[in-house]
Design an enzyme around this catalytic site. Structure first.
Site, short mmCIF file in Angstrom:
data_model
loop_
_atom_site.label_atom_id
_atom_site.label_comp_id
_atom_site.label_asym_id
_atom_site.label_seq_id
_atom_site.Cartn_x
_atom_site.Cartn_y
_atom_site.Cartn_z
N MET A 96 0.86 -1.15 -0.01
CA MET A 96 -0.17 -0.05 0.24
C MET A 96 0.86 1.35 0.02
O MET A 96 0.59 2.14 0.30
CB MET A 96 -0.83 0.01 1.24
CG MET A 96 -1.93 -1.17 1.15
SD MET A 96 -3.33 -1.20 1.94
CE MET A 96 -2.75 -1.04 3.71
N ALA A 154 4.09 3.95 0.76
CA ALA A 154 4.84 4.37 2.00
C ALA A 154 6.01 3.09 2.30
O ALA A 154 6.18 2.81 3.26
CB ALA A 154 4.20 4.68 3.29
N LEU A 155 6.88 2.97 1.25
CA LEU A 155 7.67 1.95 1.32
C LEU A 155 8.94 1.89 2.36
O LEU A 155 9.43 3.02 2.50
CB LEU A 155 8.23 1.45 -0.12
CG LEU A 155 7.32 1.29 -1.18
CD1 LEU A 155 8.12 1.04 -2.45
CD2 LEU A 155 6.24 0.12 -0.79
N HIS A 174 9.53 -3.62 3.28
CA HIS A 174 9.21 -3.92 1.49
C HIS A 174 10.31 -3.97 0.68
O HIS A 174 10.01 -5.11 -0.15
CB HIS A 174 8.28 -2.56 1.17
CG HIS A 174 7.20 -2.31 1.91
ND1 HIS A 174 7.07 -1.10 2.46
CD2 HIS A 174 5.74 -2.98 1.91
CE1 HIS A 174 5.70 -1.12 3.03
NE2 HIS A 174 4.98 -2.17 2.72
N GLN A 214 -10.15 -2.51 2.52
CA GLN A 214 -9.76 -3.25 3.83
C GLN A 214 -9.76 -2.23 5.12
O GLN A 214 -9.15 -2.59 6.22
CB GLN A 214 -8.57 -4.01 3.44
CG GLN A 214 -7.02 -2.74 3.41
CD GLN A 214 -5.87 -3.71 2.83
OE1 GLN A 214 -6.01 -4.19 1.75
NE2 GLN A 214 -5.17 -3.91 3.60
N ASP A 248 2.28 -9.15 9.38
CA ASP A 248 0.90 -9.69 9.09
C ASP A 248 0.63 -11.04 9.09
O ASP A 248 0.37 -11.51 7.94
CB ASP A 248 0.11 -8.58 8.03
CG ASP A 248 0.68 -7.04 8.20
OD1 ASP A 248 -0.09 -6.57 8.83
OD2 ASP A 248 1.48 -6.48 7.40
N SER A 298 4.25 0.94 7.48
CA SER A 298 4.13 2.08 6.93
C SER A 298 3.53 2.95 7.81
O SER A 298 3.58 4.59 7.63
CB SER A 298 3.11 2.04 5.50
OG SER A 298 3.67 1.10 4.72
N ARG A 299 2.94 2.55 8.68
CA ARG A 299 2.12 3.70 9.71
C ARG A 299 3.30 4.28 10.83
O ARG A 299 2.79 5.06 11.44
CB ARG A 299 1.10 2.66 10.48
CG ARG A 299 -0.11 2.62 9.83
CD ARG A 299 -1.43 1.87 10.76
NE ARG A 299 -2.44 1.79 9.98
CZ ARG A 299 -2.90 0.45 9.32
NH1 ARG A 299 -1.80 -0.35 9.17
NH2 ARG A 299 -4.08 0.45 8.80
O1 PAF Z 1 -0.16 -5.69 3.57
C1 PAF Z 1 -0.61 -4.76 2.91
O2 PAF Z 1 0.13 -3.71 2.75
C2 PAF Z 1 -2.00 -5.20 2.22
O3 PAF Z 1 -2.77 -5.60 3.16
C3 PAF Z 1 -1.65 -5.63 0.86
C4 PAF Z 1 -1.43 -6.95 1.06
C5 PAF Z 1 -0.90 -4.93 0.00
C6 PAF Z 1 -3.51 -5.72 0.33
O4 PAF Z 1 -3.78 -4.05 0.03
#
Ligand code: PAF
Length: 282
Positions: free
Chosen positions: A30, A32-33, A37, A61, A152, A188-189
């Protein structure tokens, strides 16, 4: 760098690679690498002939509109970071319209109960949104390998289940958590944390590490009590949940069993920023 905003153009570009059975590594993000990532991308680059990164803040989501509105969006910086690793990476940064075609809603998924634990309980609809976007991205990109971070962990298990249940021909690979020097899991948060919040957030991993130490000696209930106490009265960190759960079923551990693998999972609010983390216990 090739950046695609439209799936039709990306599909046109990828078609010859599908025809020649080229290995395609995929890193969904999503944006904000951060280092986490980039490590997923490095692994993809090592293991595949071509790699695709998606950058898309998926609205379906988010159960909290404020969280969605405040989610960091840093496309230019993200592109620079990817380019500094490898300029041949393909970037898919679609609009909401390109993904949802005017109907921004989730499909409904069942993941054999994995969706009812932890994040599923606290973020209603979250895993339907994740399933919807991940399935759609897999259909668009048709990767041979897809890389997800273990921070996650519940999402990782759910994506594996999604792939299995829908017979999607992709190998899902879980990759280790990257941490800041103080142990805070990269996310990213974290971009939204003030210096003091970032410093205080070291307590999250410190507590998980202590829980791991205690796991050989204490019951899951006793460890949970210790964690609750650690965050009680903390001036800026509020514990949302702490769970010790079976790695496969994600069900709470009531009594430890010798031949099962367990993990601790935690979610906290640092002021109003929600962070999660996890650690393997045995
Ligand atoms: O983990 C994330 O950044 C998101 O849940 C994903 C897998 C890119 C789906 O939007």
């Amino acid at each position: 760098m090739l950046i695609f905003n439209k799936q039709s153009l990306l599909i046109e570009h990828l078609t010859p690679f599908w025809a020649t059975k080229t290995t395609i590594g995929f890193v969904p993000t999503m944006g904000a690498l951060h280092e986490g990532h980039l490590s997923l991308l490095s692994q993809s680059l090592k293991e595949n002939e071509i790699s695709v990164v998606s950058i898309f803040v998926n609205p379906t989501q988010f159960n909290n509109p404020e969280d969605l509105a405040k989610y960091p969006r840093t496309l230019e910086r993200d592109v620079e970071k990817i380019a500094s690793l490898n300029t041949k990476v393909l970037i898919y940064a679609p609009t909401v319209e390109d993904i949802y075609h005017g109907n921004t809603v989730s499909q409904s998924f069942q993941y054999d109960g994995l969706e009812n634990q932890m994040e599923g309980k606290h973020r209603p609809g979250h895993f339907d949104g994740v399933g919807t976007i991940v399935k759609r991205l897999f259909e668009i990109i048709k990767p041979t390998h897809a890389y997800f971070g273990e921070k996650d962990f519940q999402q990782l298990q759910i994506v594996k289940k999604l792939v299995h249940k829908n017979n999607i021909p992709v190998k899902v690979i879980g990759c280790p958590i990257h941490r800041e020097a103080n142990g805070l899991a990269m996310s990213s948060r974290n971009e939204r944390l003030s210096p003091i919040e970032r410093k205080e957030s070291a307590l999250i991993f410190k507590t998980l590490s202590k829980a791991k130490k205690l796991f050989g000696m204490k019951s899951a209930k006793e460890i949970s009590k210790f964690v609750t106490k650690t965050f009680e009265n903390h001036p800026i960190i509020k514990l949302e949940y702490f769970e010790i759960a079976d790695e496969i079923t994600l069900r709470s551990c009531l009594r430890k069993s010798k031949n099962k693998k367990y993990r601790a999972f935690i979610a906290v609010f640092v002021n109003n920023i929600r962070l999660i983390d996890t650690i393997s216990l045995n």
